[in-house]
Write an enzyme that holds these catalytic residues in place. Structure first.
Site, PDB file in Angstrom:
ATOM      1  N   PRO A 107       0.481  -1.675   0.478  1.00 10.52           N
ATOM      2  CA  PRO A 107       0.213  -0.083  -0.098  1.00 10.52           C
ATOM      3  C   PRO A 107       0.976   0.997   0.214  1.00 10.52           C
ATOM      4  O   PRO A 107       1.050   1.764   0.784  1.00 10.52           O
ATOM      5  CB  PRO A 107      -0.849  -0.180   1.249  1.00 10.52           C
ATOM      6  N   GLU A 108       0.742   2.102  -0.764  1.00  8.00           N
ATOM      7  CA  GLU A 108       1.037   3.197  -1.054  1.00  8.00           C
ATOM      8  C   GLU A 108      -0.020   4.475  -1.383  1.00  8.00           C
ATOM      9  O   GLU A 108      -1.079   3.690  -0.536  1.00  8.00           O
ATOM     10  CB  GLU A 108       2.106   3.224  -2.447  1.00  8.00           C
TER      11      GLU A 108
ATOM     12  N   LYS B 298       1.092   7.508   3.832  1.00 11.16           N
ATOM     13  CA  LYS B 298       0.654   6.151   3.796  1.00 11.16           C
ATOM     14  C   LYS B 298      -0.325   5.806   5.226  1.00 11.16           C
ATOM     15  O   LYS B 298      -0.556   4.686   5.068  1.00 11.16           O
ATOM     16  CB  LYS B 298       1.772   5.289   3.294  1.00 11.16           C
TER      17      LYS B 298
ATOM     18  N   HIS C  39      -3.798 -14.535   8.969  1.00  5.84           N
ATOM     19  CA  HIS C  39      -3.130 -13.513   9.332  1.00  5.84           C
ATOM     20  C   HIS C  39      -3.798 -12.076  10.242  1.00  5.84           C
ATOM     21  O   HIS C  39      -3.844 -11.155   9.498  1.00  5.84           O
ATOM     22  CB  HIS C  39      -2.502 -12.998   7.821  1.00  5.84           C
TER      23      HIS C  39
ATOM     24  N   ARG D 195       3.008  -9.874   7.390  1.00  4.45           N
ATOM     25  CA  ARG D 195       4.380 -10.402   8.046  1.00  4.45           C
ATOM     26  C   ARG D 195       4.546  -9.245   9.048  1.00  4.45           C
ATOM     27  O   ARG D 195       5.943  -9.449   9.726  1.00  4.45           O
ATOM     28  CB  ARG D 195       5.877  -9.422   6.526  1.00  4.45           C
TER      29      ARG D 195
ATOM     30  N   ARG E 289      16.994  -0.077  -1.702  1.00  5.71           N
ATOM     31  CA  ARG E 289      15.766  -1.398  -2.472  1.00  5.71           C
ATOM     32  C   ARG E 289      16.136  -1.240  -4.208  1.00  5.71           C
ATOM     33  O   ARG E 289      16.747  -0.374  -4.604  1.00  5.71           O
ATOM     34  CB  ARG E 289      14.922   0.516  -2.238  1.00  5.71           C
TER      35      ARG E 289
END
Length: 250
Positions: free
Chosen positions: A2-3, A43, A74, A93, A240
């Site tokens: 998600p951005e 964000k 999750h 995660r 990155r």
DNA sequence: AGGATGACCAGGACGC
DNA sequence: TGCGTCCTGGTCATCC
């Protein structure tokens, strides 16, 4: 992951669903608080209550916020509302987080101008503060411009025909202008398509975003450039991965 | 001081 | 099956 477009999509959908409802908890201490707005800063997703307090969320890589979603292995938390509906927070995660705050002011001011609100003049000014920095890491620096992450920084720089390793001081005014206009154009198109479901992202209604089909370079290493005869390359910048066409991005 | 680098978080994907 | 490696965003520490 998600951005800005993904969080904005969730914000708009959630806003329709939960404004006016009261939180039943958990957390029990916040039960009874009435939701008056759902906002976004960078964000971060912010659910505002009538007493000025807020629930804030950062979805990081794999967080999901699903209205009336089913729980899974999750699922990290389920917020319940007074009409029986609920909001499920999943995170594969566990990088994401949420917390209840008396005021969201301090969090909101740690970010630079919103990517969709910054005008060209301000954009030039914030870039100028770091003449030696590379453009891609700077676009992703939330203190400089808020909302852009790895996917959209690659896509913006490709469309603007600027290589991600270029330092600010080497950029011509027209290149800065191209980057700025494509920030707006690409983020808006991505919102219109409810974001990019490259991996785990789904919107607040549990559906995938449709922007994946528009991606030109992100995760397309070795593929033919959609604009010229070049081949998409992947390099590391600041730890990155950056994807670009070495032939038509200068 | 600012820019670069690496660690960290957790778990899934993938190669062998 | 299992093990090692890579990958991911944001934050923080450290170095030059």
């Amino acid at each position: 992951m998600p951005e800005l477009p993904e969080v904005e999509t969730i914000r708009r959908q959630l806003r329709e669903k939960i404004v006016g409802k009261k939180l039943d908890g958990p957390p029990a201490g916040e039960a009874g608080k009435k939701i008056v707005d759902v906002r976004r800063r960078a964000k971060i997703l912010i659910i505002d209550f009538s007493d000025g307090s807020s629930l804030i969320f950062h979805l990081k890589l794999t967080g999901q916020l699903i209205f009336n979603g089913e729980s899974s292995k999750h699922t990290r938390h389920i917020f319940k509302f007074d009409d029986g509906s609920r909001l499920v927070f999943n995170d594969i995660r566990k990088f994401g987080w949420w917390k209840y705050v008396k005021s969201s002011k301090d969090i909101e001011k740690t970010f630079g101008p919103e990517a969709l609100e910054v005008d060209l003049k301000t954009f030039k000014e914030v870039l100028k503060k770091s003449p030696n920095a590379k453009i891609k890491p700077l676009l992703m620096d939330q203190k400089v411009i808020a909302g852009i992450g790895n996917i959209y920084s690659d896509e913006i720089l490709f469309t603007a025909k600027v290589q991600p390793v270029r330092s600010i001081k080497t950029l011509k005014p027209e290149e800065i202008g191209a980057i700025w206009s494509n920030i707006g154009r690409i983020l808006k198109l991505a919102i219109k398509n409810r974001g990019t479901s490259e991996r785990d992202y789904i919107d607040a209604l549990g559906k995938k975003g449709d922007y994946l089909k528009y991606l030109k370079v992100y995760r397309k290493e070795g593929q033919k450039c959609p604009r010229c005869s070049g081949v998409i390359k992947r390099i590391k910048i600041g730890g990155r991965s950056a994807h670009f066409c070495p032939k038509c991005q200068r």
